[in-house]
Design a protein around this motif. Structure first.
Motif, PDB file in Angstrom:
ATOM      1  N   SER A  44       0.858  -1.174   0.000  1.00  0.00           N
ATOM      2  CA  SER A  44       0.000   0.000   0.000  1.00  0.00           C
ATOM      3  C   SER A  44       0.898   1.228   0.000  1.00  0.00           C
ATOM      4  CB  SER A  44      -0.934  -0.010   1.213  1.00  0.00           C
ATOM      5  OG  SER A  44      -0.202  -0.081   2.408  1.00  0.00           O
ATOM      6  N   HIS A  45       0.440   2.275  -0.655  1.00  0.00           N
ATOM      7  CA  HIS A  45       1.245   3.480  -0.811  1.00  0.00           C
ATOM      8  C   HIS A  45       1.274   4.282   0.478  1.00  0.00           C
ATOM      9  CE1 HIS A  45       1.863   3.025  -5.124  1.00  0.00           C
ATOM     10  NE2 HIS A  45       0.640   2.528  -5.149  1.00  0.00           N
ATOM     11  N   LEU A  46       2.445   4.811   0.780  1.00  0.00           N
ATOM     12  CA  LEU A  46       2.613   5.649   1.962  1.00  0.00           C
ATOM     13  C   LEU A  46       2.441   7.112   1.579  1.00  0.00           C
ATOM     14  CD1 LEU A  46       5.649   3.810   3.561  1.00  0.00           C
ATOM     15  CD2 LEU A  46       3.253   3.643   4.202  1.00  0.00           C
ATOM     16  N   HIS A  47       2.226   7.947   2.590  1.00  0.00           N
ATOM     17  CA  HIS A  47       1.951   9.370   2.353  1.00  0.00           C
ATOM     18  C   HIS A  47       2.898  10.222   3.191  1.00  0.00           C
ATOM     19  CE1 HIS A  47      -1.730   8.023   0.392  1.00  0.00           C
ATOM     20  NE2 HIS A  47      -1.916   7.236   1.430  1.00  0.00           N
ATOM     21  N   GLY A  48       2.812  11.518   3.020  1.00  0.00           N
ATOM     22  CA  GLY A  48       3.624  12.445   3.808  1.00  0.00           C
ATOM     23  C   GLY A  48       5.088  12.349   3.460  1.00  0.00           C
ATOM     24  N   ASP A  49       5.930  12.265   4.494  1.00  0.00           N
ATOM     25  CA  ASP A  49       7.379  12.198   4.280  1.00  0.00           C
ATOM     26  C   ASP A  49       7.807  10.957   3.509  1.00  0.00           C
ATOM     27  OD1 ASP A  49       7.667  14.553   5.655  1.00  0.00           O
ATOM     28  OD2 ASP A  49       8.260  13.610   7.546  1.00  0.00           O
ATOM     29  N   TYR A  53       6.925   5.729  -1.490  1.00  0.00           N
ATOM     30  CA  TYR A  53       7.276   4.415  -0.963  1.00  0.00           C
ATOM     31  C   TYR A  53       6.012   3.602  -0.741  1.00  0.00           C
ATOM     32  CZ  TYR A  53      11.985   6.110  -0.061  1.00  0.00           C
ATOM     33  OH  TYR A  53      13.239   6.604  -0.195  1.00  0.00           O
ATOM     34  N   CYS A  54       6.191   2.300  -0.668  1.00  0.00           N
ATOM     35  CA  CYS A  54       5.099   1.383  -0.370  1.00  0.00           C
ATOM     36  C   CYS A  54       5.473   0.551   0.847  1.00  0.00           C
ATOM     37  CB  CYS A  54       4.847   0.442  -1.545  1.00  0.00           C
ATOM     38  SG  CYS A  54       4.400   1.282  -3.066  1.00  0.00           S
ATOM     39  N   LYS A  55       4.483  -0.132   1.403  1.00  0.00           N
ATOM     40  CA  LYS A  55       4.754  -1.012   2.539  1.00  0.00           C
ATOM     41  C   LYS A  55       3.918  -2.270   2.427  1.00  0.00           C
ATOM     42  CE  LYS A  55       1.120   0.341   5.639  1.00  0.00           C
ATOM     43  NZ  LYS A  55       0.689   0.551   6.981  1.00  0.00           N
ATOM     44  N   PHE A  56       4.410  -3.340   3.011  1.00  0.00           N
ATOM     45  CA  PHE A  56       3.597  -4.516   3.286  1.00  0.00           C
ATOM     46  C   PHE A  56       4.062  -5.095   4.608  1.00  0.00           C
ATOM     47  CE2 PHE A  56       6.989  -6.563   0.825  1.00  0.00           C
ATOM     48  CZ  PHE A  56       7.214  -7.736   1.511  1.00  0.00           C
ATOM     49  N   ILE A  57       3.209  -5.878   5.215  1.00  0.00           N
ATOM     50  CA  ILE A  57       3.463  -6.390   6.555  1.00  0.00           C
ATOM     51  C   ILE A  57       3.843  -7.865   6.480  1.00  0.00           C
ATOM     52  CG2 ILE A  57       2.467  -6.753   8.857  1.00  0.00           C
ATOM     53  CD1 ILE A  57       2.691  -3.799   8.061  1.00  0.00           C
ATOM     54  N   VAL A  58       4.897  -8.222   7.219  1.00  0.00           N
ATOM     55  CA  VAL A  58       5.303  -9.616   7.393  1.00  0.00           C
ATOM     56  C   VAL A  58       5.290  -9.867   8.894  1.00  0.00           C
ATOM     57  CG1 VAL A  58       7.092 -11.345   7.007  1.00  0.00           C
ATOM     58  CG2 VAL A  58       6.816  -9.472   5.373  1.00  0.00           C
ATOM     59  N   TYR A  59       4.272 -10.570   9.351  1.00  0.00           N
ATOM     60  CA  TYR A  59       4.070 -10.808  10.781  1.00  0.00           C
ATOM     61  C   TYR A  59       4.000  -9.472  11.502  1.00  0.00           C
ATOM     62  CZ  TYR A  59       4.889 -15.538   9.334  1.00  0.00           C
ATOM     63  OH  TYR A  59       4.801 -16.737   8.677  1.00  0.00           O
ATOM     64  N   ILE A  64       9.291  -1.580   4.049  1.00  0.00           N
ATOM     65  CA  ILE A  64       9.135  -0.348   3.276  1.00  0.00           C
ATOM     66  C   ILE A  64       9.995  -0.479   2.023  1.00  0.00           C
ATOM     67  CG2 ILE A  64       9.410   2.163   3.293  1.00  0.00           C
ATOM     68  CD1 ILE A  64       7.437   1.179   5.392  1.00  0.00           C
ATOM     69  N   TYR A  65       9.407  -0.142   0.875  1.00  0.00           N
ATOM     70  CA  TYR A  65      10.149  -0.283  -0.378  1.00  0.00           C
ATOM     71  C   TYR A  65       9.679   0.717  -1.402  1.00  0.00           C
ATOM     72  CZ  TYR A  65       6.058  -2.789  -2.152  1.00  0.00           C
ATOM     73  OH  TYR A  65       4.791  -3.116  -2.558  1.00  0.00           O
ATOM     74  N   THR A  66      10.451   0.862  -2.452  1.00  0.00           N
ATOM     75  CA  THR A  66      10.084   1.690  -3.592  1.00  0.00           C
ATOM     76  C   THR A  66      10.283   0.874  -4.860  1.00  0.00           C
ATOM     77  OG1 THR A  66      10.407   3.813  -4.667  1.00  0.00           O
ATOM     78  CG2 THR A  66      12.374   2.729  -3.828  1.00  0.00           C
ATOM     79  N   VAL A  67       9.523   1.214  -5.865  1.00  0.00           N
ATOM     80  CA  VAL A  67       9.616   0.528  -7.155  1.00  0.00           C
ATOM     81  C   VAL A  67      10.211   1.516  -8.150  1.00  0.00           C
ATOM     82  CG1 VAL A  67       8.326  -0.563  -9.020  1.00  0.00           C
ATOM     83  CG2 VAL A  67       7.609  -0.895  -6.651  1.00  0.00           C
ATOM     84  N   LYS A  68      11.295   1.105  -8.779  1.00  0.00           N
ATOM     85  CA  LYS A  68      11.934   1.933  -9.792  1.00  0.00           C
ATOM     86  C   LYS A  68      11.893   1.185 -11.115  1.00  0.00           C
ATOM     87  CE  LYS A  68      15.001   4.230  -6.588  1.00  0.00           C
ATOM     88  NZ  LYS A  68      16.385   4.553  -6.253  1.00  0.00           N
TER      89      LYS A  68
END
Length: 70
Positions: A44-49, A53-59, A64-68
């Motif tokens: 899911s896309h992050l906002h603000g600062d 970036y995007c995030k997903f949850i593992v446990y 946090i990651y970005t796609v280039k």
């Protein structure tokens, strides 16, 4: 389409270093599985600062990651 995943060295030496080895393996496995196949579908896309970036949850851990695109 296959994506290349680059993990920042500090993730390995600082973020994951104090985690149990089994947890480290689970997190790295999820990163490789999800982000090499469809990185835009899992996060899911992050906002603000952290906009861009995007995030997903593992446990209990947030990845946090970005796609280039080339």
């Amino acid at each position: 389409m296959s994506w290349q995943v680059l993990i920042h060295p500090l993730v390995l030496t600082e973020d994951l270093a104090d985690r149990d080895p089994s947890v480290q393996k689970l997190i790295l496995k999820a990163i490789r599985k999800k982000l090499t196949t469809a990185p835009e579908d899992y996060g899911s896309h992050l906002h603000g600062d952290l906009a861009g970036y995007c995030k997903f949850i593992v446990y209990d851990y947030r990845v946090i990651y970005t796609v280039k695109k080339d």
